[in-house]
Design a protein around this motif. Sequence first.
Motif, PDB file in Angstrom:
ATOM      1  N   ILE A   1     -74.811  87.609   9.981  1.00 52.28           N
ATOM      2  CA  ILE A   1     -73.787  88.340   9.399  1.00 52.28           C
ATOM      3  C   ILE A   1     -72.866  87.433   8.682  1.00 52.28           C
ATOM      4  O   ILE A   1     -72.736  86.238   9.313  1.00 52.28           O
ATOM      5  CB  ILE A   1     -73.132  89.214  10.384  1.00 52.28           C
ATOM      6  N   THR A   2     -72.660  87.735   7.503  1.00 49.48           N
ATOM      7  CA  THR A   2     -71.915  86.709   6.579  1.00 49.48           C
ATOM      8  C   THR A   2     -71.326  87.527   5.630  1.00 49.48           C
ATOM      9  O   THR A   2     -71.521  88.703   5.408  1.00 49.48           O
ATOM     10  CB  THR A   2     -73.174  85.783   5.821  1.00 49.48           C
ATOM     11  N   THR A   3     -70.429  86.682   4.690  1.00 44.24           N
ATOM     12  CA  THR A   3     -69.990  87.391   3.594  1.00 44.24           C
ATOM     13  C   THR A   3     -70.857  86.820   2.263  1.00 44.24           C
ATOM     14  O   THR A   3     -71.668  85.983   2.569  1.00 44.24           O
ATOM     15  CB  THR A   3     -68.625  86.615   3.232  1.00 44.24           C
ATOM     16  N   THR A   4     -70.711  87.562   1.124  1.00 46.80           N
ATOM     17  CA  THR A   4     -71.385  87.012   0.086  1.00 46.80           C
ATOM     18  C   THR A   4     -71.392  85.320  -0.415  1.00 46.80           C
ATOM     19  O   THR A   4     -72.371  84.972  -0.644  1.00 46.80           O
ATOM     20  CB  THR A   4     -71.162  87.921  -1.187  1.00 46.80           C
ATOM     21  N   HIS A   5     -70.116  85.177  -0.342  1.00 44.52           N
ATOM     22  CA  HIS A   5     -70.011  83.706  -0.752  1.00 44.52           C
ATOM     23  C   HIS A   5     -70.687  82.712   0.032  1.00 44.52           C
ATOM     24  O   HIS A   5     -71.117  81.652  -0.576  1.00 44.52           O
ATOM     25  CB  HIS A   5     -68.408  83.671  -0.474  1.00 44.52           C
ATOM     26  N   LYS A   6     -70.673  82.853   1.415  1.00 48.29           N
ATOM     27  CA  LYS A   6     -71.768  82.113   2.299  1.00 48.29           C
ATOM     28  C   LYS A   6     -72.961  82.185   2.058  1.00 48.29           C
ATOM     29  O   LYS A   6     -73.736  81.280   2.345  1.00 48.29           O
ATOM     30  CB  LYS A   6     -71.145  82.165   3.679  1.00 48.29           C
TER      31      LYS A   6
ATOM     32  N   PHE B   1     -75.476  85.921  14.703  1.00 51.13           N
ATOM     33  CA  PHE B   1     -74.973  84.687  14.334  1.00 51.13           C
ATOM     34  C   PHE B   1     -74.135  84.952  13.075  1.00 51.13           C
ATOM     35  O   PHE B   1     -74.327  85.343  12.207  1.00 51.13           O
ATOM     36  CB  PHE B   1     -76.269  83.766  14.299  1.00 51.13           C
ATOM     37  N   ILE B   2     -72.969  84.308  13.356  1.00 51.66           N
ATOM     38  CA  ILE B   2     -71.926  84.329  11.937  1.00 51.66           C
ATOM     39  C   ILE B   2     -72.257  83.271  11.325  1.00 51.66           C
ATOM     40  O   ILE B   2     -72.026  81.901  11.719  1.00 51.66           O
ATOM     41  CB  ILE B   2     -70.557  84.477  12.394  1.00 51.66           C
TER      42      ILE B   2
ATOM     43  N   PRO C   1     -82.011  94.628  10.276  1.00 47.53           N
ATOM     44  CA  PRO C   1     -82.109  93.690   9.420  1.00 47.53           C
ATOM     45  C   PRO C   1     -82.186  92.139   9.724  1.00 47.53           C
ATOM     46  O   PRO C   1     -81.818  91.936  10.838  1.00 47.53           O
ATOM     47  CB  PRO C   1     -80.611  93.826   8.653  1.00 47.53           C
ATOM     48  N   ASN C   2     -82.562  91.395   9.000  1.00 43.95           N
ATOM     49  CA  ASN C   2     -82.392  89.688   9.356  1.00 43.95           C
ATOM     50  C   ASN C   2     -81.006  89.322   9.149  1.00 43.95           C
ATOM     51  O   ASN C   2     -80.285  88.502   9.570  1.00 43.95           O
ATOM     52  CB  ASN C   2     -83.234  88.900   8.430  1.00 43.95           C
ATOM     53  N   CYS C   3     -80.404  90.059   8.204  1.00 50.72           N
ATOM     54  CA  CYS C   3     -78.994  89.572   7.914  1.00 50.72           C
ATOM     55  C   CYS C   3     -78.132  90.899   7.270  1.00 50.72           C
ATOM     56  O   CYS C   3     -78.680  91.683   6.570  1.00 50.72           O
ATOM     57  CB  CYS C   3     -78.959  88.669   6.504  1.00 50.72           C
ATOM     58  N   ILE C   4     -76.896  90.988   7.571  1.00 51.72           N
ATOM     59  CA  ILE C   4     -76.008  91.718   7.108  1.00 51.72           C
ATOM     60  C   ILE C   4     -74.967  91.107   6.275  1.00 51.72           C
ATOM     61  O   ILE C   4     -74.422  90.102   6.738  1.00 51.72           O
ATOM     62  CB  ILE C   4     -75.219  92.481   8.063  1.00 51.72           C
ATOM     63  N   ILE C   5     -74.746  91.447   5.022  1.00 47.07           N
ATOM     64  CA  ILE C   5     -74.014  90.817   4.188  1.00 47.07           C
ATOM     65  C   ILE C   5     -72.775  91.721   3.656  1.00 47.07           C
ATOM     66  O   ILE C   5     -72.759  92.843   3.620  1.00 47.07           O
ATOM     67  CB  ILE C   5     -74.661  90.586   2.731  1.00 47.07           C
ATOM     68  N   CYS C   6     -71.357  91.347   3.941  1.00 42.52           N
ATOM     69  CA  CYS C   6     -70.211  91.787   3.706  1.00 42.52           C
ATOM     70  C   CYS C   6     -69.540  91.244   2.447  1.00 42.52           C
ATOM     71  O   CYS C   6     -69.565  90.046   2.072  1.00 42.52           O
ATOM     72  CB  CYS C   6     -69.601  91.749   4.863  1.00 42.52           C
TER      73      CYS C   6
ATOM     74  N   ILE D   1     -68.729  93.627  15.440  1.00 46.25           N
ATOM     75  CA  ILE D   1     -68.458  94.597  16.666  1.00 46.25           C
ATOM     76  C   ILE D   1     -69.527  95.702  16.729  1.00 46.25           C
ATOM     77  O   ILE D   1     -70.013  96.044  17.898  1.00 46.25           O
ATOM     78  CB  ILE D   1     -66.839  95.040  16.255  1.00 46.25           C
ATOM     79  N   THR D   2     -69.758  96.280  15.703  1.00 46.86           N
ATOM     80  CA  THR D   2     -70.946  97.393  15.575  1.00 46.86           C
ATOM     81  C   THR D   2     -72.289  96.796  16.281  1.00 46.86           C
ATOM     82  O   THR D   2     -72.971  97.237  17.174  1.00 46.86           O
ATOM     83  CB  THR D   2     -71.116  97.727  14.381  1.00 46.86           C
ATOM     84  N   CYS D   3     -72.691  95.612  15.827  1.00 45.20           N
ATOM     85  CA  CYS D   3     -73.887  94.984  16.297  1.00 45.20           C
ATOM     86  C   CYS D   3     -73.840  94.514  17.717  1.00 45.20           C
ATOM     87  O   CYS D   3     -74.406  94.888  18.680  1.00 45.20           O
ATOM     88  CB  CYS D   3     -74.251  93.666  15.526  1.00 45.20           C
TER      89      CYS D   3
END
Length: 497
Positions: free
Chosen positions: A416-421, A333-334, A307-312, A323-325
């Motif tokens: 990697i980011t949260t939905t809010h960001k 990049f967070i 993925p280009n982005c993982i959303i949490c 940690i997994t990545c």
Amino acid sequence: MHKYRGIELNTEQSKAVDAALEGNSLILQAPAGSGKTLTLLVFARKTNNKGFNITFSKNSTIAASKKFPKNSTICKTGHALAFGREGYKYKERLTKLTGNQLTKILPLGSPGIYNTENNKAYQIIETIRHFCYSADEEIQPYHVPTPISTATKYVISESKKELAELSNSLWQRMIHPAETIPITHDVYLKIWALSKPNLSKDFILFDESQDANPVMLDVILSQQNTQIIFAGDRFQQIYSWRGAVNAMTKVEFQTHEICQSFRFGQEIANLANRIINSYSDPINHIKPILGVDKPCEIITEKTGLIPNCIICRTNAGLIAETITCLSHKFKVFILGGAQPLISLIEGIEALRRGRKTYHHELKLFQNYDEFVEYAESPQGGGLKAILNIIKKHSFEDLLDYLYQTQDKLSSDSITITTTHKAKGLEWKIVKLSDDFKFPQNNTESISQEETNILYVAVTRAQEKLLIYDCQALDDESFKNGKDYWDIMTTNKGKKLV
């Protein structure tokens, strides 16, 4: 049909522009990627009136300023408007006020249930912040955050009354021009709002109005003889936890609904519709979102696709995905940087080592045992998830992982980011983490905002959405959907023209 630089607006967009050009105040309900900014832009370029485009953030303002006509539309954040009228008077005082500083400025009396003077001071600072966000004219006990305490309801109630009085004393000193007490940007915004400003414009465009700051909303609605256009997506309201309100539900303006998204294809649009339908009466949302006629795919099984982005949903999920990545040698990049998480973990470690911490989420804990007790309680929220990660990994290892992340995004890194960001952004290939909530089989009661968070995450994807880890989307009754949406989405891939 209206056009802008060769782009022809669809029927819904053009109708909204026509209504706006007639001088009507409007609600523009538009899902992710539907061109609501383009719709506002066409109106701004065709009107003979002058107004403000009030945006959500400084970055949004910069982007809008490059597009909107300078002769008719001034693009500003609410804070920028307030600074030009009031904030500049306080510019020398725009520094951080700490709890320790406040104990030397204001007599606070006994710490009471707050354990220390500093903790009590921080609660007063937080009370001022809550008041500044509100549309209220005076500080009240309900502006005081409910403390972490085992005291009786009566004791807590009396403590909140006392803190409201102390907060009001501090407020009166803060707003005095001769004082030197540090203030935040929210303070001068509130001072400006309390002055009942007249913006003296023909129209106001208010973007992202589903998450409106109540104090700014009050300023806008108090304007006389001004056309107001609220633009947003009521299903993207995800900031009520910090006092934001949905401006689109506060007025009875004409509603113009755009349903065509140009970001993703119909498969993702169908999934977004099902999420909305999980809690929304179809009568209140008669038009399902339509995807653009282009390939898109929802992937439910693990593949080698990166993925280009993982959303949490949570910071704990973000740490786990990081940690997994990193363990699989991917660059990470967070979004927003790793430092806020590093500070939180360092604060917890300080408590474990018997030291005091003034991290805003930890400052009321006297020791590590208090932190653990609260984190494991029903009120523990995100801290419980962080504690579980700490139990699985050492503090040193967690910090080592976070320090391995990149300071800047590179072409070969995973965001990697949260939905809010992630709100307002998009990526070609998006993976959803496993920490989202969903009312599976109606056995778990969750807020509408939690479902909105899942909807926002899903609609960040342009081409491929990887949901194999997302348990919230693995419920059979949800995947089967409801007959209403099956009927309404039979025009799969159809464009509105």
